[in-house]
Scaffold this active site. Structure first.
Site, PDB file in Angstrom:
ATOM      1  N   LYS A   1       0.830  -1.212   0.000  1.00  0.00           N
ATOM      2  CA  LYS A   1       0.000   0.000   0.000  1.00  0.00           C
ATOM      3  C   LYS A   1       0.866   1.263   0.000  1.00  0.00           C
ATOM      4  O   LYS A   1       0.654   2.169  -0.801  1.00  0.00           O
ATOM      5  CB  LYS A   1      -0.928   0.025   1.231  1.00  0.00           C
ATOM      6  CG  LYS A   1      -1.865  -1.164   1.331  1.00  0.00           C
ATOM      7  CD  LYS A   1      -2.750  -1.086   2.583  1.00  0.00           C
ATOM      8  CE  LYS A   1      -1.996  -1.128   3.895  1.00  0.00           C
ATOM      9  NZ  LYS A   1      -1.255  -2.394   4.132  1.00  0.00           N
TER      10      LYS A   1
ATOM     11  N   ARG B   1     -10.354  -0.476   8.364  1.00  0.00           N
ATOM     12  CA  ARG B   1      -9.876  -1.823   8.668  1.00  0.00           C
ATOM     13  C   ARG B   1     -10.885  -2.622   9.476  1.00  0.00           C
ATOM     14  O   ARG B   1     -10.612  -3.775   9.826  1.00  0.00           O
ATOM     15  CB  ARG B   1      -8.540  -1.747   9.407  1.00  0.00           C
ATOM     16  CG  ARG B   1      -7.363  -1.678   8.450  1.00  0.00           C
ATOM     17  CD  ARG B   1      -6.041  -1.620   9.165  1.00  0.00           C
ATOM     18  NE  ARG B   1      -4.969  -1.979   8.262  1.00  0.00           N
ATOM     19  CZ  ARG B   1      -3.816  -1.337   8.169  1.00  0.00           C
ATOM     20  NH1 ARG B   1      -3.555  -0.316   8.942  1.00  0.00           N
ATOM     21  NH2 ARG B   1      -2.893  -1.737   7.325  1.00  0.00           N
TER      22      ARG B   1
ATOM     23  N   ARG C   1      11.645  -5.109   5.287  1.00  0.00           N
ATOM     24  CA  ARG C   1      11.294  -3.692   5.075  1.00  0.00           C
ATOM     25  C   ARG C   1      12.143  -2.784   5.954  1.00  0.00           C
ATOM     26  O   ARG C   1      12.350  -3.063   7.129  1.00  0.00           O
ATOM     27  CB  ARG C   1       9.807  -3.500   5.400  1.00  0.00           C
ATOM     28  CG  ARG C   1       9.369  -2.038   5.453  1.00  0.00           C
ATOM     29  CD  ARG C   1       7.874  -1.881   5.269  1.00  0.00           C
ATOM     30  NE  ARG C   1       7.097  -2.222   6.445  1.00  0.00           N
ATOM     31  CZ  ARG C   1       5.765  -2.129   6.498  1.00  0.00           C
ATOM     32  NH1 ARG C   1       5.077  -1.728   5.436  1.00  0.00           N
ATOM     33  NH2 ARG C   1       5.122  -2.470   7.597  1.00  0.00           N
TER      34      ARG C   1
ATOM     35  N   ARG D   1      10.705  -0.878  11.545  1.00  0.00           N
ATOM     36  CA  ARG D   1       9.562  -0.629  12.427  1.00  0.00           C
ATOM     37  C   ARG D   1       9.519  -1.681  13.526  1.00  0.00           C
ATOM     38  O   ARG D   1       9.747  -2.851  13.285  1.00  0.00           O
ATOM     39  CB  ARG D   1       8.260  -0.667  11.617  1.00  0.00           C
ATOM     40  CG  ARG D   1       7.868   0.691  11.089  1.00  0.00           C
ATOM     41  CD  ARG D   1       6.769   0.615  10.074  1.00  0.00           C
ATOM     42  NE  ARG D   1       5.578  -0.102  10.534  1.00  0.00           N
ATOM     43  CZ  ARG D   1       4.452  -0.185   9.845  1.00  0.00           C
ATOM     44  NH1 ARG D   1       4.362   0.410   8.660  1.00  0.00           N
ATOM     45  NH2 ARG D   1       3.422  -0.857  10.309  1.00  0.00           N
TER      46      ARG D   1
ATOM     47  N   ARG E   1      -0.039  -9.745  13.411  1.00  0.00           N
ATOM     48  CA  ARG E   1      -0.651  -8.631  12.697  1.00  0.00           C
ATOM     49  C   ARG E   1      -1.360  -9.102  11.430  1.00  0.00           C
ATOM     50  O   ARG E   1      -2.463  -8.683  11.125  1.00  0.00           O
ATOM     51  CB  ARG E   1       0.449  -7.648  12.292  1.00  0.00           C
ATOM     52  CG  ARG E   1       0.232  -6.299  12.841  1.00  0.00           C
ATOM     53  CD  ARG E   1       1.509  -5.529  12.825  1.00  0.00           C
ATOM     54  NE  ARG E   1       1.735  -4.807  11.607  1.00  0.00           N
ATOM     55  CZ  ARG E   1       2.878  -4.844  10.906  1.00  0.00           C
ATOM     56  NH1 ARG E   1       3.861  -5.607  11.275  1.00  0.00           N
ATOM     57  NH2 ARG E   1       3.003  -4.103   9.852  1.00  0.00           N
TER      58      ARG E   1
END
Ligand code: ADP
Ligand code: ADP
Ligand code: ZN
Length: 220
Positions: A13, A89, A128, A162, A173
C-alpha cells in the site's frame, strides 16, 4: 477522485500510494503514518495509540474514526481528492466512513485491494526498512536504495526497522487483519466499487494494473 487502497500488512500500500499520490495529485492519508508521527511527537493521540500499534493490534475505532473524519473535512482534501491507505480496517470504520462522506457530500470512486498471500507478506515485512528523514520505504532484496545506504528520495543515510515489523510480531498482525478485512471487501464488492489487483507481481507491474483501473493520470 476519492479512492481507498486496501491490503494486508506488507501488501504494498505505502509503496503504491507514493506513486499514485504523485501521478494523480491526490492527498495521501495513511492512518498508520499518522499514528507513528503522533507517537514520535508524544502527543495525546500518540500516547493513546502506542500500546496498540506496538502489539500489532488495531487502535480503537472511535479514536481512528474521529481522526479520519477531521482530516477528510479539511480544505486541501476536498479540493484535490484523497487516497486513504490503511483505513477502513473494520466494518465499523467502513460504516463511519460512509456516513462522514455523505455529510461532506463526497463519495468513493474506487476501492483497490492489493492481494498478497501470507508467506510473501511475512517475507516482505521482515526485509522492510524506512528512511528516518522522509519515511520512504525500502526492502533489502526487492527495493534497495539505488545507492547503498542512501535514501533515493531525500539523500539521508539513516534508516530504521519498524518495531511491529520484528519477526515475532508480524504473524499476529497479518492474521488479525486477515479476519477483519474480509467483510470489508464484501461490503465494497456489494457496492460495486471493489477492484482487486495481484500484489505478488513486481512493483511496476502492480502499478500498471492500478493505473488501468484509475485511468491514465496524464489524460484527464
Ligand atoms: P502496514 O503498513 O503494516 O499495513 P500501517 O502502517 O497501516 O501498517 O499500520 C500500523 C499500525 O497502526 C497498525 O498495526 C495499527 O496498530 C494502527 N492502525 C493503522 N491503521 C489503522 C486503522 N484503520 N484502524 C486501527 N488501527 C490502525
Ligand atoms: P504496506 O504499506 O501495505 O504495509 P509496503 O508498501 O510498505 O506495504 O511494502 C512492504 C515491503 O515490501 C516494503 O519493504 C516494500 O519495499 C516491499 N514491496 C512492496 N511492493 C512490492 C512488490 N510488488 N514486490 C516486492 N516487494 C514489494
Ligand atoms: Zn529519505
Amino acid at each position: 477522485m476519492n479512492i481507498l487502497l486496501m491490503g494486508l500488512p506488507g501488501a504494498g500500500k505505502g509503496t503504491q500510494s507514493e506513486m499514485i499520490a504523485n501521478d494523480y495529485q491526490l492527498i495521501h492519508i495513511a492512518t498508520g503514518d499518522i499514528f507513528r508521527e503522533a507517537i514520535k511527537n508524544e502527543t495525546e493521540l500518540g500516547l493513546l495509540a502506542k500500546s496498540y500499534t506496538d502489539a500489532g493490534n488495531l487502535v480503537p475505532d472511535d479514536v481512528t474514526n474521529s481522526l479520519v473524519k477531521e482530516r477528510l473535512a479539511q480544505e486541501d482534501v476536498k479540493q484535490a481528492g484523497f487516497m486513504l491507505d490503511g483505513y477502513p480496517r473494520t466494518i465499523n470504520q467502513a460504516e463511519a466512513l460512509d456516513k462522514n462522506l455523505k455529510d461532506l457530500n463526497e463519495s468513493l470512486d474506487a476501492v483497490i485491494y492489493i492481494d498478497v498471500e501470507k508467506e510473501i507478506l511475512k517475507d516482505r515485512l521482515s526485509g522492510r526498512f524506512i528512511c528516518r528523514e522522509c519515511g520512504a520505504t525500502y526492502h533489502k532484496l526487492y527495493k534497495p536504495p539505488q545507492v547503498e545506504n542512501k535514501c533515493d528520495v531525500c539523500g539521508a543515510h539513516d534508516f530504521y526497522q519498524r518495531e511491529d515489523d520484528k519477526p515475532e510480531k508480524v504473524s499476529h498482525r497479518i492474521e488479525l487483519q486477515m479476519d477483519s478485512i474480509r467483510p470489508i471487501l464484501d461490503y465494497y464488492q456489494e457496492a460495486g466499487i471493489l477492484h482487486q489487483v495481484n500484489g505478488e507481481e513486481s512493483i511496476e507491474f502492480v502499478y500498471r494494473n492500478i493505473q488501468s483501473i484509475l485511468g491514465d493520470p496524464f489524460n484527464e
